[in-house]
Design a protein around this motif. Structure first.
Motif, PDB file in Angstrom:
ATOM      1  N   LEU A 318      34.943  40.131  26.405  1.00 43.93           N
ATOM      2  CA  LEU A 318      35.795  38.912  26.308  1.00 43.93           C
ATOM      3  C   LEU A 318      35.313  37.694  26.858  1.00 43.93           C
ATOM      4  O   LEU A 318      34.114  37.770  27.600  1.00 43.93           O
ATOM      5  N   VAL A 319      35.465  36.600  25.924  1.00 43.20           N
ATOM      6  CA  VAL A 319      34.845  35.125  26.308  1.00 43.20           C
ATOM      7  C   VAL A 319      35.957  34.512  26.872  1.00 43.20           C
ATOM      8  O   VAL A 319      36.946  33.971  26.168  1.00 43.20           O
ATOM      9  N   SER A 320      35.650  33.908  27.833  1.00 44.58           N
ATOM     10  CA  SER A 320      36.770  32.859  28.418  1.00 44.58           C
ATOM     11  C   SER A 320      36.119  31.339  28.549  1.00 44.58           C
ATOM     12  O   SER A 320      34.979  31.203  28.957  1.00 44.58           O
ATOM     13  N   ASN A 321      36.782  30.470  28.931  1.00 45.26           N
ATOM     14  CA  ASN A 321      36.329  29.051  29.495  1.00 45.26           C
ATOM     15  C   ASN A 321      37.500  28.429  30.247  1.00 45.26           C
ATOM     16  O   ASN A 321      38.699  28.364  29.734  1.00 45.26           O
ATOM     17  N   ALA A 322      36.855  27.870  31.366  1.00 44.20           N
ATOM     18  CA  ALA A 322      37.983  27.485  32.234  1.00 44.20           C
ATOM     19  C   ALA A 322      38.067  25.872  32.659  1.00 44.20           C
ATOM     20  O   ALA A 322      38.224  25.576  33.789  1.00 44.20           O
ATOM     21  N   GLY A 323      37.928  25.241  31.426  1.00 44.73           N
ATOM     22  CA  GLY A 323      38.261  23.810  31.490  1.00 44.73           C
ATOM     23  C   GLY A 323      37.262  22.998  32.269  1.00 44.73           C
ATOM     24  O   GLY A 323      36.002  23.340  32.226  1.00 44.73           O
ATOM     25  N   SER A 324      37.807  21.936  32.971  1.00 44.03           N
ATOM     26  CA  SER A 324      36.846  20.867  33.445  1.00 44.03           C
ATOM     27  C   SER A 324      37.488  20.335  34.510  1.00 44.03           C
ATOM     28  O   SER A 324      38.818  20.298  35.087  1.00 44.03           O
ATOM     29  N   ASN A 325      36.849  19.549  35.434  1.00 45.78           N
ATOM     30  CA  ASN A 325      37.178  18.320  36.556  1.00 45.78           C
ATOM     31  C   ASN A 325      38.194  19.229  37.521  1.00 45.78           C
ATOM     32  O   ASN A 325      38.834  18.500  38.137  1.00 45.78           O
ATOM     33  N   GLY A 326      37.873  20.577  37.640  1.00 43.54           N
ATOM     34  CA  GLY A 326      38.419  21.342  38.829  1.00 43.54           C
ATOM     35  C   GLY A 326      40.027  21.437  38.589  1.00 43.54           C
ATOM     36  O   GLY A 326      40.994  21.549  39.693  1.00 43.54           O
ATOM     37  N   LYS A 327      40.598  21.226  37.401  1.00 44.89           N
ATOM     38  CA  LYS A 327      41.782  21.326  37.040  1.00 44.89           C
ATOM     39  C   LYS A 327      42.628  22.600  36.633  1.00 44.89           C
ATOM     40  O   LYS A 327      43.466  22.931  36.535  1.00 44.89           O
ATOM     41  N   PHE A 328      41.440  23.620  36.733  1.00 47.57           N
ATOM     42  CA  PHE A 328      41.929  25.124  36.541  1.00 47.57           C
ATOM     43  C   PHE A 328      41.229  26.044  37.335  1.00 47.57           C
ATOM     44  O   PHE A 328      39.817  25.688  37.714  1.00 47.57           O
ATOM     45  N   LEU A 329      41.719  27.074  37.532  1.00 45.20           N
ATOM     46  CA  LEU A 329      40.769  28.358  37.998  1.00 45.20           C
ATOM     47  C   LEU A 329      41.235  29.542  37.436  1.00 45.20           C
ATOM     48  O   LEU A 329      42.428  29.730  37.198  1.00 45.20           O
ATOM     49  N   GLY A 330      40.048  30.116  36.923  1.00 46.50           N
ATOM     50  CA  GLY A 330      40.277  31.388  36.229  1.00 46.50           C
ATOM     51  C   GLY A 330      40.465  32.499  36.870  1.00 46.50           C
ATOM     52  O   GLY A 330      39.408  32.649  37.997  1.00 46.50           O
ATOM     53  N   VAL A 331      41.269  33.286  36.862  1.00 49.28           N
ATOM     54  CA  VAL A 331      41.361  34.757  37.471  1.00 49.28           C
ATOM     55  C   VAL A 331      41.316  35.911  36.459  1.00 49.28           C
ATOM     56  O   VAL A 331      42.218  36.065  35.817  1.00 49.28           O
ATOM     57  N   LEU A 332      40.109  36.665  37.084  1.00 44.92           N
ATOM     58  CA  LEU A 332      39.943  37.736  35.785  1.00 44.92           C
ATOM     59  C   LEU A 332      40.059  38.969  36.892  1.00 44.92           C
ATOM     60  O   LEU A 332      39.166  38.980  37.660  1.00 44.92           O
ATOM     61  N   ASP A 333      40.878  39.854  36.544  1.00 46.53           N
ATOM     62  CA  ASP A 333      41.000  41.165  37.420  1.00 46.53           C
ATOM     63  C   ASP A 333      40.722  42.416  36.483  1.00 46.53           C
ATOM     64  O   ASP A 333      41.216  42.595  35.428  1.00 46.53           O
ATOM     65  N   PHE A 334      39.882  42.974  36.799  1.00 41.35           N
ATOM     66  CA  PHE A 334      39.337  44.236  36.166  1.00 41.35           C
ATOM     67  C   PHE A 334      39.811  45.406  36.941  1.00 41.35           C
ATOM     68  O   PHE A 334      39.743  45.569  38.273  1.00 41.35           O
ATOM     69  N   ASP A 335      40.236  46.642  36.195  1.00 40.87           N
ATOM     70  CA  ASP A 335      40.480  47.849  36.860  1.00 40.87           C
ATOM     71  C   ASP A 335      39.481  48.785  36.293  1.00 40.87           C
ATOM     72  O   ASP A 335      39.115  49.147  35.042  1.00 40.87           O
ATOM     73  N   LYS A 337      37.573  52.295  36.566  1.00 39.85           N
ATOM     74  CA  LYS A 337      37.491  53.677  36.685  1.00 39.85           C
ATOM     75  C   LYS A 337      36.585  54.566  36.039  1.00 39.85           C
ATOM     76  O   LYS A 337      36.150  54.136  34.878  1.00 39.85           O
ATOM     77  N   ASN A 338      36.180  55.353  36.675  1.00 40.08           N
ATOM     78  CA  ASN A 338      35.004  56.373  36.478  1.00 40.08           C
ATOM     79  C   ASN A 338      33.838  55.839  35.825  1.00 40.08           C
ATOM     80  O   ASN A 338      33.271  55.883  34.597  1.00 40.08           O
ATOM     81  N   GLY A 339      33.541  54.695  36.649  1.00 44.17           N
ATOM     82  CA  GLY A 339      32.213  53.866  36.388  1.00 44.17           C
ATOM     83  C   GLY A 339      32.060  52.743  35.119  1.00 44.17           C
ATOM     84  O   GLY A 339      31.198  52.378  34.650  1.00 44.17           O
ATOM     85  N   LYS A 340      33.560  52.474  34.684  1.00 42.59           N
ATOM     86  CA  LYS A 340      33.667  51.571  33.532  1.00 42.59           C
ATOM     87  C   LYS A 340      34.835  50.724  33.541  1.00 42.59           C
ATOM     88  O   LYS A 340      35.963  51.174  34.316  1.00 42.59           O
ATOM     89  N   VAL A 341      34.976  49.801  32.901  1.00 39.72           N
ATOM     90  CA  VAL A 341      36.230  49.052  32.948  1.00 39.72           C
ATOM     91  C   VAL A 341      37.341  49.560  32.040  1.00 39.72           C
ATOM     92  O   VAL A 341      37.000  49.935  30.984  1.00 39.72           O
ATOM     93  N   ALA A 342      38.338  49.775  32.688  1.00 40.39           N
ATOM     94  CA  ALA A 342      39.286  50.617  31.939  1.00 40.39           C
ATOM     95  C   ALA A 342      40.535  49.652  31.499  1.00 40.39           C
ATOM     96  O   ALA A 342      41.377  49.723  30.475  1.00 40.39           O
ATOM     97  N   ASP A 343      40.455  48.508  32.203  1.00 40.03           N
ATOM     98  CA  ASP A 343      41.829  47.782  31.846  1.00 40.03           C
ATOM     99  C   ASP A 343      41.373  46.382  32.492  1.00 40.03           C
ATOM    100  O   ASP A 343      40.714  46.082  33.209  1.00 40.03           O
ATOM    101  N   PHE A 344      42.346  45.190  31.897  1.00 40.34           N
ATOM    102  CA  PHE A 344      41.791  43.856  32.605  1.00 40.34           C
ATOM    103  C   PHE A 344      43.207  42.871  32.697  1.00 40.34           C
ATOM    104  O   PHE A 344      44.190  43.301  31.727  1.00 40.34           O
ATOM    105  N   ARG A 345      43.284  42.003  33.558  1.00 39.02           N
ATOM    106  CA  ARG A 345      44.181  40.827  33.363  1.00 39.02           C
ATOM    107  C   ARG A 345      43.480  39.627  33.316  1.00 39.02           C
ATOM    108  O   ARG A 345      42.459  39.519  34.115  1.00 39.02           O
ATOM    109  N   TYR A 346      43.841  38.552  32.914  1.00 39.56           N
ATOM    110  CA  TYR A 346      43.264  37.134  32.738  1.00 39.56           C
ATOM    111  C   TYR A 346      44.554  36.232  32.880  1.00 39.56           C
ATOM    112  O   TYR A 346      45.353  36.119  32.255  1.00 39.56           O
ATOM    113  N   ARG A 347      44.245  35.163  34.181  1.00 37.72           N
ATOM    114  CA  ARG A 347      44.894  33.858  33.866  1.00 37.72           C
ATOM    115  C   ARG A 347      44.222  32.871  34.233  1.00 37.72           C
ATOM    116  O   ARG A 347      43.261  32.835  35.164  1.00 37.72           O
TER     117      ARG A 347
END
Length: 569
Positions: A318-335, A337-347
């Motif tokens: 997954l490729v994200s970009n979080a804008g500029s000038n301090g106006k955004f905060l990216g939040v990436l949550d990974f789940d 399991k068993n040594g690898k990423v099983a799921d994610f959420r992004y805001r």
């Protein structure tokens, strides 16, 4: 690492859950609706990038022109206005629509207030970290440059602000314009023990030795997470070479793959690249390098609500970009399991200063560091009757103001201003302060020039910059946006071959003569030894003489073949 099928299933689940952003309300309930994100998984990464040293809340207009060609047409980040809202399910007329687009900018800015500001960002970071124990804060670079106080303190104000903000890992671009010695001094004296500075793609010019650590591995809730740094690969091209004379840069895909394999061999269960490539470059890189779960990117200032998922030989990144000038905060949550990423959420959360109270400790720091400069920063130079902004592939109205000032003060027929993406916006009727001017011009090589230039050379300059912007291969897009042009009118065909994109150049209605010489004003020369009055002095002289600035009409090229492109208003 997730495979393509798993990623698509996750995206479908997120869409079904309602990926559109909640409506704005100027109340505690509005803040709860926007910022109360349920905790997910066991590994969380917070990301901001390209803040350009903006410690205070600001206005910042998103682009109305961000053209994508070929495979990039119709794909993030090359979506503007209604096209972006539709693609990501953002409701028109909301605060989020204001944050992500230029639509009804002045009216929306007056309604929703300013965005960003480190004190408000700090409140949001603390809130996210409290709900996500162990979360890391990643800084994508372009942090130490872009304001008067950053320039006047030699970046110290931003270094200390980032330590107070709780940055864990960073990479860089404009940081390098303070020079090798200053960068190393900050790393040794200020960052050590606080912030890991990583960049796998910077080498010494003599023996190709690594200048910085390529990565760091952090434990988050018992999960080993590797953060690999990718500094801006074209720093010596986009900025003065002499400032980093002993360092070489580049994309270095093969080296990156080796680092990915190395950290996987060390047991990393999550691999993230903290990149300052620009989003198109990141998308191509994600297709060529395997084993990366996410690229959290910067440089092109694109506020993209959801990541682009890129398939490669061994899965999907997954490729994200979080804008500029301090106006955004990216939040990436990974789940994990068993040594690898099983799921994610992004805001990607807009930072509305009206909804997030200022963090007291950060506000106190900001007040203290600005105090010696306060009167100088806040001095009114003129009043603007129209909106002033910079952002987009071609001229913005603040770019136009700079060009108009430079040509008049320097006595030039034509003006060139760099295609910088940073610079805050000012609403019509507001004062233009010295701080606003510095927000557009604060660099370590601010010299203005007046050059006799042939018509042939003028075309060569425009063609060269245009190829940097519209080359069909992202790996050859080596700079910012198109050089801003004053006085000269021209037609641009972005899809034409190199050397054939610029036609019908005219000055005062007359065709430019290839053999004739013209007086051309410019600023920010990359050649060593350049001299000239700093651009901010030129602009200040002009503003004080005018006192009231009428609305600027941006000198935009006539574009060919762009009808229906979703990267244009």
């Amino acid at each position: 690492m997730l495979n393509r099928r798993e990623f698509l299933q996750i995206l479908a689940t997120a869409s079904a859950a309602g990926m559109s952003l909640p409506a704005f309300a100027s109340s505690d309930a509005g803040a709860e609706a926007l910022y109360d994100i349920p905790k997910f998984g066991n590994v969380s990464l917070l990301h901001f990038t390209d803040c350009h040293a903006q410690l205070l809340p600001i206005h910042f207009r998103e682009p109305s022109v961000n053209i994508g060609l070929g495979d990039a047409r119709g794909r993030a980040p090359h979506l503007v206005g209604e096209h972006l809202l539709k693609a990501f399910g953002v409701k028109p007329g909301t605060a989020e629509a204001h944050a992500f687009t230029y639509l009804d900018f002045e009216a929306a800015a007056r309604t929703y207030g300013k965005v960003g500001g480190f004190a408000h960002l700090s409140t949001l970071v603390k809130r996210m970290k409290a709900s996500r124990p162990g979360a890391l804060l990643l800084d994508g670079g372009d942090t130490w440059q872009g304001s008067a106080t950053a320039l006047w303190t030699n970046a110290q104000d931003m270094v200390d602000a980032c330590k107070l903000l709780g940055v864990d890992v960073m990479t860089a671009h404009w940081e390098f314009t303070y020079g090798e010695k200053r960068v190393q001094e900050i790393i040794e004296k200020d960052l050590k023990g606080h912030i890991d500075f990583v960049a796998q793609n910077v080498r010494t010019t003599d023996f190709e030795d690594p200048v910085f650590p390529s990565h760091v591995i952090k434990q988050i809730n018992g999960v080993p997470v590797a953060i690999i740094g990718q500094a801006f690969p074209y720093t010596p091209i986009a900025n003065p070479r002499y400032m980093v004379a002993n360092w070489s840069f580049g994309i270095r895909d093969e080296d990156l793959q080796k680092v990915v394999d190395e950290v996987r061999g060390k047991g990393a269960q999550v691999v993230v690249v903290l990149s300052h490539n620009g989003m198109d470059v990141d998308i191509k890189m994600a297709s060529r390098v395997s084993g990366v779960d996410a690229i959290m990117g910067g440089h092109t200032h694109d506020g993209v609500p959801q990541p682009v998922m890129v398939r490669n030989a061994k899965g999907t990144t997954l490729v994200s970009n979080a804008g500029s000038n301090g106006k955004f905060l990216g939040v990436l949550d990974f789940d994990v399991k068993n040594g690898k990423v099983a799921d994610f959420r992004y805001r990607l959360l807009p930072v509305f200063s009206n909804l997030l109270p200022a963090d007291k400790a950060m506000q106190a720091y900001i007040d203290k560091v600005r105090s010696p400069f306060k009167a100088r920063l806040e001095e009114t130079l003129a009043i603007t009757e129209g909106l002033l902004y910079r952002r987009g592939n071609f001229n913005g109205t603040f770019d136009q103001l700079i060009l108009d000032a430079m040509m008049e003060v320097k006595g030039a027929e034509i003006g060139f201003s760099p295609g910088f993406r940073w610079g805050t916006s000012i609403l019509g009727g507001q004062a233009i302060t010295r701080e606003h001017v510095m927000d557009q011009t604060a660099i370590t090589y601010p010299y203005t020039t007046l050059t006799d230039m042939s018509g042939e050379m003028i075309k060569t300059v425009l063609e060269d910059v245009c190829d940097n912007l519209f080359n069909p291969d992202p790996y050859y897009q080596q700079g910012g946006d198109m050089v801003r042009v004053g006085g000269l009118e021209y037609t641009c065909d972005p899809m034409a071959d190199m050397g054939k994109r610029i036609v019908d150049m005219r000055l005062n209605g007359k065709p430019i003569d290839a053999k004739k010489t013209y007086k051309v004003a410019g600023w920010a020369p990359v050649a060593e030894g350049a001299k000239g009055e700093p651009i901010w002095e030129v602009v200040e002289t002009w503003l004080k003489a005018n006192k009231t600035v009428s609305p600027r009409k941006a000198n935009l090229p006539r574009l060919v073949g762009m009808d229906g492109n979703p990267g244009m208003a």
